[in-house]
Structures are given as structure tokens and as C-alpha cells.
Design a protein around this motif. Structure first.
Motif, PDB file in Angstrom:
ATOM      1  N   LEU A   1       2.573   1.268  -3.790  1.00 15.69           N
ATOM      2  CA  LEU A   1       1.403   1.881  -4.585  1.00 15.69           C
ATOM      3  C   LEU A   1       1.464   3.851  -4.317  1.00 15.69           C
ATOM      4  CD1 LEU A   1      -0.760  -0.953  -4.603  1.00 15.69           C
ATOM      5  CD2 LEU A   1       0.405  -0.435  -6.552  1.00 15.69           C
ATOM      6  N   LEU A   2       0.691   4.175  -3.674  1.00 18.76           N
ATOM      7  CA  LEU A   2       0.621   5.347  -2.715  1.00 18.76           C
ATOM      8  C   LEU A   2       2.247   6.252  -3.052  1.00 18.76           C
ATOM      9  CD1 LEU A   2      -0.534   7.555  -1.459  1.00 18.76           C
ATOM     10  CD2 LEU A   2       0.578   6.754   0.462  1.00 18.76           C
ATOM     11  N   LEU A   3       3.073   5.387  -3.028  1.00 24.76           N
ATOM     12  CA  LEU A   3       4.044   6.928  -3.278  1.00 24.76           C
ATOM     13  C   LEU A   3       4.463   6.811  -5.101  1.00 24.76           C
ATOM     14  CD1 LEU A   3       6.759   5.991  -0.492  1.00 24.76           C
ATOM     15  CD2 LEU A   3       5.777   7.728  -0.974  1.00 24.76           C
TER      16      LEU A   3
ATOM     17  N   ILE B   1       0.792  -1.185   0.033  1.00 25.18           N
ATOM     18  CA  ILE B   1       0.210  -0.412   0.211  1.00 25.18           C
ATOM     19  C   ILE B   1       1.203   1.304  -0.382  1.00 25.18           C
ATOM     20  CG2 ILE B   1      -1.902   0.825   1.431  1.00 25.18           C
ATOM     21  CD1 ILE B   1      -2.797  -1.664   2.229  1.00 25.18           C
ATOM     22  N   LEU B   2       1.948   0.838   0.523  1.00 24.98           N
ATOM     23  CA  LEU B   2       2.845   2.116   1.159  1.00 24.98           C
ATOM     24  C   LEU B   2       3.935   2.553  -0.979  1.00 24.98           C
ATOM     25  CD1 LEU B   2       4.406   5.043   2.716  1.00 24.98           C
ATOM     26  CD2 LEU B   2       5.777   2.750   3.255  1.00 24.98           C
TER      27      LEU B   2
ATOM     28  N   PHE C   1       2.729   6.163  -7.837  1.00 21.51           N
ATOM     29  CA  PHE C   1       1.326   7.123  -7.435  1.00 21.51           C
ATOM     30  C   PHE C   1       1.528   8.483  -8.002  1.00 21.51           C
ATOM     31  CE2 PHE C   1      -1.296   2.925  -7.914  1.00 21.51           C
ATOM     32  CZ  PHE C   1      -1.235   3.183  -8.951  1.00 21.51           C
ATOM     33  N   LEU C   2       2.008   9.126  -6.556  1.00 19.06           N
ATOM     34  CA  LEU C   2       2.478  10.617  -6.705  1.00 19.06           C
ATOM     35  C   LEU C   2       3.940  11.153  -7.274  1.00 19.06           C
ATOM     36  CD1 LEU C   2       1.594  10.547  -2.585  1.00 19.06           C
ATOM     37  CD2 LEU C   2       0.286  11.799  -4.916  1.00 19.06           C
TER      38      LEU C   2
END
Length: 130
Positions: free
Chosen positions: A93-95, A90-91, A97-98
Motif C-alpha cells: 500500500l505504501l509503495l 502495508i508495504l 500510493f507513492l
């Protein structure tokens, strides 16, 4: 104006950001232990992915091939190859995508380079402050 040199600079910057994202996700010892895997993964995901995305259109591939394949490589390969647990995935994917919008905003705003995400127009610092 010749902008051919922009692409290698963007690849290098994307590699650096990818390393930083992976380093943020993996604990230090695990990052060091998997350094060769991270390097090979980085080359495949970033360099091959960006080359495929850039030249896919030139090869006559439809956008729904040359755009999603690098994106899917970026999203799916690192969690699988690095065997990330759910919270690390999850971390990541978040990073991840940013990171692409961050790189695009950086190059667009400070240098006026719009090739990274050409469909998203960002005003340049020069245009805003002149």
C-alpha cells in the motif's frame, strides 16, 4: 500537437512500476512462482484500470465512479489475489500510493505531460531552468 501516444507510454510505464512494486513486496521465489498471476493481475489492475479511468468520463460516468474504481482495484486486488500478509500488505500500500505521484512527477517534470494526474500541476524542468 497530437498527444494520443502519451497514454500507451504511461500505461507501459505504470505496468513497469507495478511490476517493480510487486517485486519489492514479494520474495524472489514467490514472485517467480506467481509470475502468471502477477501478469494477469497487472493487466487487470493497470491496463483495465487506466482505460476505465481514462474513458469513464467519455462514457458519461460520474467522477465518483470512474476515479475510485481503478484506485480501489489497485489497493484491494493485489493483497487479496497475492494473499499478502499484513506487513507485506502495508508495504504494498505504501509503495502503490507513492507510485502514482512518482509517475506523474516524472512525466510532468521531464516531458511536460500532465495527463496522468491532471488536477496536480507540476512545473516542467524546461520552465524551471529557462
Amino acid at each position: 500537437m497530437n498527444t494520443d501516444w502519451h497514454f500507451p507510454v504511461m500505461i507501459f510505464t505504470s505496468l513497469l512500476v507495478f511490476f517493480l512494486v510487486i517485486r519489492a513486496v514479494l520474495p524472489r521465489q514467490e514472485f517467480v512462482r506467481k509470475k502468471y498471476t502477477v501478469v494477469l493481475l497487472s493487466i487487470w489492475v493497470v491496463v483495465v484500470g487506466m482505460l476505465f479511468g481514462k474513458y469513464g468520463a467519455s462514457w458519461g460516468l460520474p467522477w465518483y465512479i470512474y476515479y475510485p474504481i481503478p484506485m480501489l482495484m489497485t489497493v484491494l486486488m493485489p493483497p487479496f489475489v497475492l494473499k499478502l500478509k499484513k506487513n507485506k500488505t502495508i508495504l504494498y500500500l505504501l509503495l502503490s500510493f507513492l507510485s502514482a505521484p512518482f509517475i506523474h512527477i516524472f512525466f510532468s517534470f521531464f516531458f511536460g505531460w500532465t495527463e496522468y494526474m491532471p488536477f496536480w500541476e507540476i512545473p516542467t524542468a524546461q520552465a524551471l531552468f529557462s
